[in-house]
Design an enzyme around this catalytic site. Structure first.
Site, PDB file in Angstrom:
ATOM      1  N   TYR A  57      -2.990 -25.389 -21.346  1.00 48.39           N
ATOM      2  CA  TYR A  57      -4.334 -25.952 -21.125  1.00 48.39           C
ATOM      3  C   TYR A  57      -4.921 -25.400 -19.822  1.00 48.39           C
ATOM      4  O   TYR A  57      -6.072 -24.948 -19.766  1.00 48.39           O
ATOM      5  CB  TYR A  57      -4.236 -27.483 -21.077  1.00 48.39           C
ATOM      6  CG  TYR A  57      -5.540 -28.189 -20.798  1.00 48.39           C
ATOM      7  CD1 TYR A  57      -6.404 -28.555 -21.826  1.00 48.39           C
ATOM      8  CD2 TYR A  57      -5.919 -28.508 -19.489  1.00 48.39           C
ATOM      9  CE1 TYR A  57      -7.608 -29.210 -21.565  1.00 48.39           C
ATOM     10  CE2 TYR A  57      -7.113 -29.166 -19.220  1.00 48.39           C
ATOM     11  CZ  TYR A  57      -7.949 -29.511 -20.265  1.00 48.39           C
ATOM     12  OH  TYR A  57      -9.143 -30.154 -19.997  1.00 48.39           O
ATOM     13  N   GLY A  88     -17.691 -29.643 -29.990  1.00 45.71           N
ATOM     14  CA  GLY A  88     -16.816 -30.782 -29.715  1.00 45.71           C
ATOM     15  C   GLY A  88     -17.622 -32.014 -29.360  1.00 45.71           C
ATOM     16  O   GLY A  88     -17.236 -32.781 -28.478  1.00 45.71           O
ATOM     17  N   ALA A  89     -18.731 -32.196 -30.075  1.00 46.18           N
ATOM     18  CA  ALA A  89     -19.694 -33.234 -29.666  1.00 46.18           C
ATOM     19  C   ALA A  89     -19.547 -34.534 -30.450  1.00 46.18           C
ATOM     20  O   ALA A  89     -20.349 -35.442 -30.285  1.00 46.18           O
ATOM     21  CB  ALA A  89     -21.116 -32.698 -29.800  1.00 46.18           C
ATOM     22  N   ARG A 137     -17.379 -36.820 -30.063  1.00 44.78           N
ATOM     23  CA  ARG A 137     -16.947 -37.942 -29.203  1.00 44.78           C
ATOM     24  C   ARG A 137     -16.843 -37.470 -27.755  1.00 44.78           C
ATOM     25  O   ARG A 137     -17.122 -36.296 -27.457  1.00 44.78           O
ATOM     26  CB  ARG A 137     -15.608 -38.495 -29.693  1.00 44.78           C
ATOM     27  CG  ARG A 137     -14.460 -37.516 -29.476  1.00 44.78           C
ATOM     28  CD  ARG A 137     -13.130 -38.108 -29.872  1.00 44.78           C
ATOM     29  NE  ARG A 137     -12.058 -37.516 -29.066  1.00 44.78           N
ATOM     30  CZ  ARG A 137     -10.767 -37.798 -29.202  1.00 44.78           C
ATOM     31  NH1 ARG A 137     -10.379 -38.646 -30.118  1.00 44.78           N
ATOM     32  NH2 ARG A 137      -9.867 -37.229 -28.427  1.00 44.78           N
TER      33      ARG A 137
HETATM   34  N1  LIG Z   1     -11.932 -36.126 -20.012  1.00 47.92           N
HETATM   35  C1  LIG Z   1     -11.525 -35.512 -18.924  1.00 47.92           C
HETATM   36  O1  LIG Z   1     -11.032 -36.131 -17.984  1.00 47.92           O
HETATM   37  C2  LIG Z   1     -11.666 -34.025 -18.785  1.00 47.92           C
HETATM   38  C3  LIG Z   1     -11.221 -33.428 -17.596  1.00 47.92           C
HETATM   39  C4  LIG Z   1     -11.358 -32.062 -17.441  1.00 47.92           C
HETATM   40  C5  LIG Z   1     -11.918 -31.307 -18.458  1.00 47.92           C
HETATM   41  N2  LIG Z   1     -12.324 -31.907 -19.609  1.00 47.92           N
HETATM   42  C6  LIG Z   1     -12.898 -31.047 -20.647  1.00 47.92           C
HETATM   43  O2  LIG Z   1     -14.090 -31.618 -21.140  1.00 47.92           O
HETATM   44  C7  LIG Z   1     -14.229 -31.341 -22.534  1.00 47.92           C
HETATM   45  C8  LIG Z   1     -14.350 -32.618 -23.342  1.00 47.92           C
HETATM   46  O3  LIG Z   1     -13.233 -33.439 -23.094  1.00 47.92           O
HETATM   47  P1  LIG Z   1     -13.079 -34.877 -23.753  1.00 47.92           P
HETATM   48  O4  LIG Z   1     -12.229 -35.674 -22.831  1.00 47.92           O
HETATM   49  O5  LIG Z   1     -14.393 -35.405 -24.178  1.00 47.92           O
HETATM   50  O6  LIG Z   1     -12.186 -34.514 -25.056  1.00 47.92           O
HETATM   51  P2  LIG Z   1     -12.037 -35.286 -26.434  1.00 47.92           P
HETATM   52  O7  LIG Z   1     -10.679 -34.951 -26.956  1.00 47.92           O
HETATM   53  O8  LIG Z   1     -12.383 -36.739 -26.308  1.00 47.92           O
HETATM   54  O9  LIG Z   1     -13.143 -34.602 -27.369  1.00 47.92           O
HETATM   55  C9  LIG Z   1     -13.015 -33.286 -27.785  1.00 47.92           C
HETATM   56  C10 LIG Z   1     -13.847 -33.061 -29.027  1.00 47.92           C
HETATM   57  O10 LIG Z   1     -13.666 -31.686 -29.412  1.00 47.92           O
HETATM   58  C11 LIG Z   1     -13.397 -31.640 -30.798  1.00 47.92           C
HETATM   59  N3  LIG Z   1     -12.569 -30.465 -31.096  1.00 47.92           N
HETATM   60  C12 LIG Z   1     -11.265 -30.265 -30.764  1.00 47.92           C
HETATM   61  N4  LIG Z   1     -10.845 -29.086 -31.245  1.00 47.92           N
HETATM   62  C13 LIG Z   1     -11.888 -28.535 -31.895  1.00 47.92           C
HETATM   63  C14 LIG Z   1     -12.069 -27.327 -32.608  1.00 47.92           C
HETATM   64  N5  LIG Z   1     -11.044 -26.451 -32.755  1.00 47.92           N
HETATM   65  N6  LIG Z   1     -13.280 -27.056 -33.139  1.00 47.92           N
HETATM   66  C15 LIG Z   1     -14.297 -27.946 -33.010  1.00 47.92           C
HETATM   67  N7  LIG Z   1     -14.194 -29.106 -32.344  1.00 47.92           N
HETATM   68  C16 LIG Z   1     -12.999 -29.409 -31.805  1.00 47.92           C
HETATM   69  C17 LIG Z   1     -12.671 -32.939 -31.113  1.00 47.92           C
HETATM   70  O11 LIG Z   1     -12.771 -33.253 -32.503  1.00 47.92           O
HETATM   71  C18 LIG Z   1     -13.413 -33.929 -30.216  1.00 47.92           C
HETATM   72  O12 LIG Z   1     -14.562 -34.454 -30.861  1.00 47.92           O
HETATM   73  C19 LIG Z   1     -13.006 -30.497 -22.904  1.00 47.92           C
HETATM   74  O13 LIG Z   1     -13.331 -29.121 -22.751  1.00 47.92           O
HETATM   75  C20 LIG Z   1     -11.993 -30.897 -21.862  1.00 47.92           C
HETATM   76  O14 LIG Z   1     -10.997 -29.913 -21.671  1.00 47.92           O
HETATM   77  C21 LIG Z   1     -12.207 -33.251 -19.798  1.00 47.92           C
END
Ligand SMILES: NC(=O)c1ccc[n+]([C@@H]2O[C@H](COP(=O)([O-])OP(=O)(O)OC[C@H]3O[C@@H](n4cnc5c(N)ncnc54)[C@H](O)[C@@H]3O)[C@@H](O)[C@H]2O)c1
Length: 248
Positions: free
Chosen positions: A155, A12-13, A15
Site C-alpha cells: 500500500y 471509488g466514490a 463510499r
Molecule cells: N481513510 C483514511 O484514513 C485514508 C488515509 C490515507 C489515504 N486514504 C486514501 O483515500 C482514498 C479513499 O479511502 P477510503 O478510506 O474512503 O476507502 P474505502 O475503502 O472506504 O473506499 C474505497 C472505495 O473504492 C472502491 N474500490 C476499491 N477498489 C476498486 C477498484 N479496483 N475499482 C473501483 N473501485 C474500487 C471501493 O468499492 C470503495 O467504494 C483511498 O485512495 C485511500 O488509500 C484514506
C-alpha cells in the site's frame, strides 16, 4: 450555480472519502460521475445526489481494468462529455508485514492503487489538454511518504508511486491548463475503519496533535479547493491533511 458545465469523475466514490468528494463537488455545481467496483453503491450515491439522474450518474468499473475504464468513459462521453475533473480516489487499504506479503497480493494492490492512476489519467487527460482546462487530484497517503505504520508495504509503495506520478503528469500537463495534485491524508474516519477495534482507534487518535481522526468532509473540502477555477497556479504539489502528525 453557473449551469453545471463541468463534469467530474470520482473513482471509488460509492463510499468513504470518494463519496464525500462526489457530494462536495456536486454541491459546488459540478455534474458528477460516481465510478466504483461496487455498482449498487455507485447507483445509491448517484440517486442520492440526483434522483432524476440529470447531474449525477453511476459507472461500474474496476479501475485496474483498462478496457473497463475505457468503456465507462465512453459511456460518460456519450451522455455528457469527457471529464473536466478527475479524482483518482479508488484504492484498496491493505496491511501486512513487508516480510509476509504474497507476491500476487503485492501485484494486486499495486494494480488497484497505482496502475489505476496511470490508466485513468492517460484516458482522461488528453481531452482536458485539448480543452485547455482540467483538474486531476490523486488520493495519496501519509503512508506513501513515511512508510506505512498500520498500512502494508505494498500500500505504502503504491502511494509513493502516486506521489511521483502526480509530479510527472503535473509537469507534462502544466502548460495546457491542467493541474495535477495529490492529497495525502493520514487517519480519516471512513467505513474502512468499521472493522477496526474502537479502543485501538481511540489510542491512535490520541497520538494525533489535533487529538482526533479527520473527517471525510474535511478531505472533500480540500479536494474541491484543488478542483476550483481559481486553483490554476497550484500544481504538482502534495497537500498533507493529517491533523499535524507529519509536518514538513
Ligand atoms: N481513510 C483514511 O484514513 C485514508 C488515509 C490515507 C489515504 N486514504 C486514501 O483515500 C482514498 C479513499 O479511502 P477510503 O478510506 O474512503 O476507502 P474505502 O475503502 O472506504 O473506499 C474505497 C472505495 O473504492 C472502491 N474500490 C476499491 N477498489 C476498486 C477498484 N479496483 N475499482 C473501483 N473501485 C474500487 C471501493 O468499492 C470503495 O467504494 C483511498 O485512495 C485511500 O488509500 C484514506
Amino acid at each position: 450555480m453557473p449551469g453545471r458545465d463541468r463534469v467530474a469523475l470520482v473513482t471509488g466514490a460509492a463510499r468513504g472519502l470518494g463519496a464525500a468528494i462526489a457530494r462536495e463537488l456536486h454541491a459546488g455545481g459540478t455534474r458528477v460521475a460516481v465510478l466504483d467496483l461496487d455498482e449498487a453503491g455507485a447507483v445509491r450515491l448517484a440517486e442520492e445526489l440526483d434522483p432524476e439522474s440529470g447531474t449525477a450518474v453511476p459507472l461500474a468499473a474496476d479501475v485496474n481494468d483498462a478496457a473497463g475504464v475505457d468503456a465507462a468513459l465512453t459511456e460518460l462521453e456519450t451522455r455528457w462529455h469527457a471529464p473536466d475533473i478527475l479524482v483518482n480516489n479508488a484504492a484498496r487499504t491493505a496491511t501486512g508485514s513487508v516480510w509476509d506479503i504474497e507476491l500476487e497480493e503485492w501485484d494486486a494492490v499495486l494494480g488497484t492503487n497505482l496502475r489505476s492512476v496511470l490508466i485513468a489519467t492517460r484516458r482522461c487527460a488528453p481531452a482536458m489538454r485539448e480543452r485547455g482546462w482540467g483538474r486531476i487530484v490523486n488520493m495519496a497517503s501519509l503512508a506513501g511518504q513515511q512508510g506505512g505504520l498500520v498500512a502494508g508495504a505494498h500500500y505504502a509503495a503504491a502511494k509513493a508511486g502516486v506521489l511521483v506520478l502526480t509530479k510527472i503528469f503535473a509537469r507534462d500537463l502544466a502548460a495546457s491548463g491542467v493541474t495535477v495534485n495529490a492529497v495525502a491524508p493520514a487517519a480519516v474516519r471512513t467505513p474502512v475503519m468499521d472493522d477496526m477495534d474502537e479502543a485501538e482507534l481511540e489510542r491512535a487518535a490520541a497520538t494525533i496533535p489535533v487529538g482526533r481522526l479527520g473527517t471525510a468532509g474535511e478531505v472533500a473540502a480540500l479536494v474541491a479547493h484543488l478542483c476550483a477555477e481559481r486553483s490554476g497556479y497550484l500544481t504538482g504539489t502534495t497537500v498533507d491533511i493529517n491533523g499535524g502528525v507529519f509536518m514538513r
